[in-house]
Design a protein around this motif. Structure first.
Motif, PDB file in Angstrom:
ATOM      1  N   GLN A  23      19.617   8.064  24.468  1.00  0.00           N
ATOM      2  CA  GLN A  23      19.084   9.121  23.222  1.00  0.00           C
ATOM      3  C   GLN A  23      19.894  10.474  23.084  1.00  0.00           C
ATOM      4  N   VAL A  28      14.988  13.702  22.017  1.00  0.00           N
ATOM      5  CA  VAL A  28      14.817  14.074  23.538  1.00  0.00           C
ATOM      6  C   VAL A  28      13.893  14.692  23.547  1.00  0.00           C
ATOM      7  N   GLN A  33       9.184  11.744  24.219  1.00  0.00           N
ATOM      8  CA  GLN A  33       9.309  11.722  24.995  1.00  0.00           C
ATOM      9  C   GLN A  33       9.692  12.451  26.610  1.00  0.00           C
ATOM     10  N   HIS A  34      10.184  13.385  26.677  1.00  0.00           N
ATOM     11  CA  HIS A  34      10.546  14.227  26.917  1.00  0.00           C
ATOM     12  C   HIS A  34       9.541  14.542  28.406  1.00  0.00           C
ATOM     13  N   ILE A  35      10.598  14.109  29.526  1.00  0.00           N
ATOM     14  CA  ILE A  35       9.868  14.493  30.787  1.00  0.00           C
ATOM     15  C   ILE A  35      10.780  14.955  31.366  1.00  0.00           C
ATOM     16  N   PRO A  37      12.788  16.225  34.757  1.00  0.00           N
ATOM     17  CA  PRO A  37      13.984  15.355  35.900  1.00  0.00           C
ATOM     18  C   PRO A  37      13.752  17.042  37.116  1.00  0.00           C
ATOM     19  N   ASP A  80      25.549   9.637  36.436  1.00  0.00           N
ATOM     20  CA  ASP A  80      25.869   9.766  35.339  1.00  0.00           C
ATOM     21  C   ASP A  80      24.345   8.833  35.073  1.00  0.00           C
ATOM     22  N   GLY A  81      23.792   9.769  33.662  1.00  0.00           N
ATOM     23  CA  GLY A  81      22.761   9.614  33.094  1.00  0.00           C
ATOM     24  C   GLY A  81      21.346  10.462  33.798  1.00  0.00           C
ATOM     25  N   GLY A  83      20.382  13.228  33.371  1.00  0.00           N
ATOM     26  CA  GLY A  83      19.943  13.872  32.272  1.00  0.00           C
ATOM     27  C   GLY A  83      20.501  15.624  32.322  1.00  0.00           C
ATOM     28  N   THR A  85      23.100  16.094  30.260  1.00  0.00           N
ATOM     29  CA  THR A  85      23.193  16.491  29.110  1.00  0.00           C
ATOM     30  C   THR A  85      21.791  17.000  28.267  1.00  0.00           C
ATOM     31  N   ARG A 205      29.345  15.044  37.275  1.00  0.00           N
ATOM     32  CA  ARG A 205      28.774  14.040  38.324  1.00  0.00           C
ATOM     33  C   ARG A 205      29.281  14.369  39.566  1.00  0.00           C
ATOM     34  N   TYR A 231       7.676   8.732  31.887  1.00  0.00           N
ATOM     35  CA  TYR A 231       8.164   8.324  30.958  1.00  0.00           C
ATOM     36  C   TYR A 231       8.092   7.256  30.507  1.00  0.00           C
ATOM     37  N   PRO A 263      17.653   8.805  33.948  1.00  0.00           N
ATOM     38  CA  PRO A 263      16.237   9.000  32.681  1.00  0.00           C
ATOM     39  C   PRO A 263      17.779   8.064  31.544  1.00  0.00           C
TER      40      PRO A 263
HETATM   41  N1  LIG Z   1      14.631  15.170  30.351  1.00  0.00           N
HETATM   42  C1  LIG Z   1      14.810  13.928  29.220  1.00  0.00           C
HETATM   43  N2  LIG Z   1      13.336  13.390  29.215  1.00  0.00           N
HETATM   44  C2  LIG Z   1      13.247  11.707  28.394  1.00  0.00           C
HETATM   45  N3  LIG Z   1      14.791  11.543  28.875  1.00  0.00           N
HETATM   46  C3  LIG Z   1      16.150  11.704  29.091  1.00  0.00           C
HETATM   47  C4  LIG Z   1      15.885  12.978  29.900  1.00  0.00           C
HETATM   48  N4  LIG Z   1      16.779  13.263  30.584  1.00  0.00           N
HETATM   49  C5  LIG Z   1      17.894  12.070  29.985  1.00  0.00           C
HETATM   50  N5  LIG Z   1      16.890  11.382  28.872  1.00  0.00           N
HETATM   51  C6  LIG Z   1      17.761   9.762  28.634  1.00  0.00           C
HETATM   52  O1  LIG Z   1      18.570   9.666  29.017  1.00  0.00           O
HETATM   53  C7  LIG Z   1      19.848  10.219  28.760  1.00  0.00           C
HETATM   54  C8  LIG Z   1      20.822  10.048  29.648  1.00  0.00           C
HETATM   55  O2  LIG Z   1      20.960  11.973  29.764  1.00  0.00           O
HETATM   56  P1  LIG Z   1      22.363  12.549  29.355  1.00  0.00           P
HETATM   57  O3  LIG Z   1      23.219  12.287  28.989  1.00  0.00           O
HETATM   58  O4  LIG Z   1      21.680  13.822  29.840  1.00  0.00           O
HETATM   59  O5  LIG Z   1      22.490  12.511  31.331  1.00  0.00           O
HETATM   60  P2  LIG Z   1      23.874  13.022  32.192  1.00  0.00           P
HETATM   61  O6  LIG Z   1      23.434  13.284  33.601  1.00  0.00           O
HETATM   62  O7  LIG Z   1      24.507  14.601  30.910  1.00  0.00           O
HETATM   63  O8  LIG Z   1      24.723  12.123  31.774  1.00  0.00           O
HETATM   64  P3  LIG Z   1      26.392  11.579  32.584  1.00  0.00           P
HETATM   65  O9  LIG Z   1      27.042  12.569  33.229  1.00  0.00           O
HETATM   66  O10 LIG Z   1      26.405  10.629  31.561  1.00  0.00           O
HETATM   67  O11 LIG Z   1      26.893  13.246  31.517  1.00  0.00           O
HETATM   68  C9  LIG Z   1      19.522  10.290  27.819  1.00  0.00           C
HETATM   69  O12 LIG Z   1      20.059   9.973  26.078  1.00  0.00           O
HETATM   70  C10 LIG Z   1      18.288   9.840  27.230  1.00  0.00           C
HETATM   71  O13 LIG Z   1      17.766   9.189  27.147  1.00  0.00           O
END
Ligand SMILES: Nc1ncnc2c1ncn2[C@@H]1O[C@H](COP(=O)(O)OP(=O)(O)OP(=O)(O)O)[C@@H](O)[C@H]1O
Length: 835
Positions: A23, A28, A33-35, A37, A80-81, A83, A85, A205, A231, A263
């Protein structure tokens, strides 16, 4: 600065949710649904599974603390992913809403991936105005006056294509009015030459060799088990039963993969699970099946024909290989063209992340990248490269490639993907299957535990019980040590062992911390193993009940827990498992057991169902009181114990009376290194003389024995009722006269004695005559331990002859006496002599 405008600016960035991308951060942040990290100070703080205790700080609070305590640069590092951003944007939104970071008057948020393509020269002021259109031009000079009040938030540093190494830059900008390429502006800011005093929050990353910027590093751990559970409950909040099903399924089939901390991965899993559950379909059993489901859905969403779908997957595979081999996380449009995307480049947004106006393309996650590579390899019969070459070329760069190839080679697992893509190439699949079988057999015949583990992961991926049996059964008896496994290893090991069925040994020697989850995952395998070795390991309290339940009703006959320290409560839980199990041998050497646990042990021994025959509790300070409790068990007709080792257990004469009863079945007893003294040992001798005493092997090394004790022992041996065949009385300094009664016993026709150990008892040449006479008398003695005494060359010829002439004698050990080289020849004449 107008915070409302900033808020609007950030909230505008909302985009639609996507299966792989997740999302948008704004959804978020604003949704339920925010949790939070978690973070840790450094990578070393992670546990062996990447899982850590939930006492760790939340990422948000760790950032706030660092920035409010004056740290100028905070770098978030996470895969990656994880959380990053979302966390950054949440902080910026919180600042704009007046909730946090209020020590800053200005906060600027930049995605570095988007800045890459910014050409030409511009000033810092122009950069700010361009990227923060809501900013009033007049406010910039004000913020330049007070850099301390400015926070720059830089996201996606890993996508930054310019060097930050000051030694590689011609000169760093220092004047905010100076026009320069954006690369120099960013470098000037991060190295403090431009707007000195400003603060920075940077997300990236992990990238190999990335040294800049320097500052406080926070590792983003993402979601551990409790966060994942929360979550999923949030995701399925409308249907609590579905939430429980999904949570349990994810934890048992995927929860042991490190990627579950992401996440974004949690979002993908929940989304796939939800639609499968809504359709009444089965949930994926392996990681491969999950990605099969994902890729199939994404392809279907494009509604392409089969040929175009195959071409698209093939292009994605080329891109994946390029990214792995060149260590690029993203590819340019030109590179994409070279992979053969053609007209389908416009549709790749469902598979890939597309950033900037440039634009650049990247996979949302490493597993998806590797899954595409594996699929395209099995799809494309035209490529000359075989499986070995493919794996070799990507060695050290791909974590999941072999996992996915293995999963995809199973027809049941790849089926959903073949609907939109058509059949994978049968020749390629067959080649892979052949290679997999032969390389698995070769690996499992070897003794490299890491290679075994890796192969177990692959076998788990097949979910093919008969294949696992065929491939792995031959290695079942090797006894290789799998100590210190990760949770993932435990799950794979359990799967393989469970497929094989009964096993001889599960060797987990030197496992540093067997967690509750690991023990739970291993419990079925444990219950199928005849021997379990956990010596020199540490077990977390939560692991013990799983071990106990594996023993209870399992096939295990031998358990080695030597040097494992268990608390009283944990030991009690273990004993519950001992009450009803097939265990015959229990090794508890040096476990720091005290009197407090002996009652539990005794009650387990007399449970009626217990089969225990041998117990080793050496080097535990159980003391007389603990021993008396054990003796009560020995007196019970329900106790089947035959061998008991109690060396150095702080026993004295006070507990010896309790030892022997008519019911006691002990045939072997080791009481060495206990201060029994004359009184205790005489009580023991009294018991030995009793008709029917079953003791066949008695060790009393260094027990402070005296000559009267040796006399009593001799008398017991000669009495005609003793079954004693082995007696160890070394390290009791009674001298020639003290030992002499034992020679008389050896010579006596009633004596059935076979092994005698009188090491370091103070023997001299004085004893030789009686000793030789005893041997010549024709008794049953087979081995005589005479080490560390004071026999000299003078005794040697007679001893050698006596040994040679004796029919029963097999070994006489004369090491560490006062014997010189002059008589080596004499001793060499008799093969029974060791010196
Ligand atoms: N704190 C949170 N609570 C719930 N869902 C989350 C949370 N943080 C991230 N997500 C979910 O994980 C996805 C990826 O998060 P985010 O883009 O913040 O990751 P990232 O570490 O920045 O990834 P990248 O390295 O690919 O840029 C979000 O789109 C969301 O669906």
């Amino acid at each position: 600065m107008d915070k409302d405008s900033m808020l609007t600016h950030i909230l505008q960035s909302e985009g639609p949710a996507s299966l792989l991308g997740g999302q948008s951060p704004v959804t978020v942040i604003n949704g339920s649904q925010h949790i939070s990290p978690l973070t840790s100070g450094g990578p070393e703080a992670r546990g062996p599974d990447g899982e850590a205790d939930s006492g760790r700080p939340s990422l948000d609070s760790a950032i706030r603390t660092a920035l409010s305590e004056g740290t100028k640069t905070v770098v978030l590092e996470g895969p990656d992913g994880s959380g990053k951003t979302t966390a950054l944007q949440r902080l910026v939104v919180g600042w704009a809403r007046g909730r946090n970071l209020q020590n800053f008057s200005f906060v600027f948020h930049f995605g570095l991936g988007r800045l890459n393509s910014l050409g030409g020269a511009l000033s810092l002021e122009a950069l700010m105005l361009r990227h923060h259109g809501h900013l009033l031009p007049g406010s910039v000079p004000q913020l330049l006056q007070d850099p301390e009040g400015v926070l720059f938030v830089f996201d996606d540093l890993d996508q930054w294509r310019h060097s930050l190494d000051p030694s590689a830059l011609p000169h760093l900008c220092s004047d905010p009015g100076e026009e320069a390429p954006v690369s120099r502006l960013v470098a000037g800011l991060l190295h403090g030459s431009l707007l000195r005093g400003a603060s920075f929050l940077v997300a990236t990353r992990p990238a190999e060799g990335q040294k800049f910027p320097s500052g406080a590093r926070l590792q983003v751990l993402g979601f551990l088990k409790p966060q994942r559970e929360a979550y999923m409950e949030g995701f399925f909040s409308a249907d609590p039963a579905a939430a429980t099903t999904a949570r349990r399924h994810m934890e048992s089939t995927l929860g042991f993969y490190d990627i579950c901390t992401s996440p974004r991965f949690c979002w993908t899993v929940c989304s796939v699970y939800k639609s499968l559950m809504d359709a009444g379909a089965k949930l994926p059993e392996t990681l491969t099946q999950l990605y099969v489901e994902i890729l199939a859905r994404l392809i279907q969403s494009l509604q392409l024909n089969e040929a175009r779908s195959r071409a698209l997957v093939s292009a994605l595979g080329k891109m994946a290989s390029h990214c792995l081999l060149h260590q690029h996380s993203s590819c340019t449009k030109e590179e994409m063209d070279s992979f053969g995307f053609g007209q389908d480049l416009a549709s790749v947004g469902v598979f890939l992340r597309v950033d900037g106006d440039g634009p650049v393309f990247s996979f949302h996650s490493q597993p998806m990248l590797e899954f595409n590579l594996a699929t395209s390899f099995l799809l494309d019969a035209s490529a000359a490269e075989g499986v070995e070459e493919l794996l070799e070329r990507h060695r050290g760069r791909a974590d999941f490639l072999d996992v996915f190839l293995t999963g995809l080679s199973e027809p049941a697992q790849r089926r959903p993907l073949e609907a939109p893509l058509g059949e994978l190439d049968p020749g390629r699949v067959a080649d892979f299957a052949r290679w997999f079988r032969s390389s698995s057999e070769a690996t499992l015949k070897g003794r490299h535990k890491d290679q075994h583990r890796r192969r177990f992961h692959l076998l788990l991926q097949t979910q093919n019980e008969s294949l696992v049996k065929e491939v792995a059964a031959a290695s079942a008896q090797t006894g290789i040590g799998y100590g210190d496994p990760t949770l993932r290893d435990c799950v794979a090991l359990n799967y393989v062992f469970s497929c094989i069925g009964e096993m001889e040994l599960l060797n987990l020697y030197r496992t540093r911390d067997l967690t509750e989850e690991q023990a739970k995952a291993l419990a079925p395998a444990m219950s199928l193993c005849r021997k379990i070795n956990l010596s020199d390991s540490s077990l977390s309290p939560g692991a013990v009940p799983h071990l106990a339940s594996a023993l209870s009703g399992g096939l295990t006959e031998e358990l080695d827990l030597s040097h494992v320290r268990l608390g009283e409560e944990e030991f009690r839980r273990l004993c519950e498992g001992l009450r009803n199990c097939k265990l015959r041998v229990l090794k508890l050497l040096a476990c720091e057991l005290t009197e407090a646990v002996c009652g539990d042990l005794a009650s387990a021994l007399t449970s009626g169902a217990a089969q225990l025959r041998e117990m080793d509790v050496r080097f535990n300070p159980i003391g007389d009181r603990g021993f008396v409790k054990l003796c009560k068990a020995l007196q019970s007709p329900l106790c089947r114990l035959q061998e008991l080792k109690l060396q150095k257990c702080e026993l004295t004469a006070a507990s010896m009376e309790a030892l022997m009863s008519d019911r006691c079945l002990l045939t072997e007893l080791d009481l060495s290194l206990n201060n029994l003294g004359q009184e205790g040992a005489l009580l023991l001798c009294h018991a030995l003389r009793r008709p029917g005493c079953p003791i066949e092997k008695l060790s009393l090394s260094r027990c402070e024995l005296t000559p009267p004790v040796f006399r009593e022992l001799s008398s017991a041996l000669r009495g005609g009722t003793s079954r004693l065949k082995s007696l160890v009385v070394g390290l009791n300094a009674v001298g020639d006269e003290g030992v002499k009664p034992l020679w008389e016993a050896v010579a006596h026709p009633n004596c059935v004695h076979e092994d005698l150990d009188v090491e370091m008892t103070g023997l001299t040449d004085e004893c030789a005559r009686d000793l030789c006479a005893a041997l010549r008398a024709g008794g049953a003695l087979r081995s005589l331990e005479l080490r560390n005494n004071s026999l000299t060359d003078a005794s040697v010829p007679a001893l050698v002859r006596a040994a040679q002439d004796s029919d029963s004698m097999q070994e006489m050990n004369l090491q560490y006496n006062d014997i010189s080289e002059d008589v080596f020849d004499v001793m060499d004449e008799c093969g029974k002599i060791r010196y």
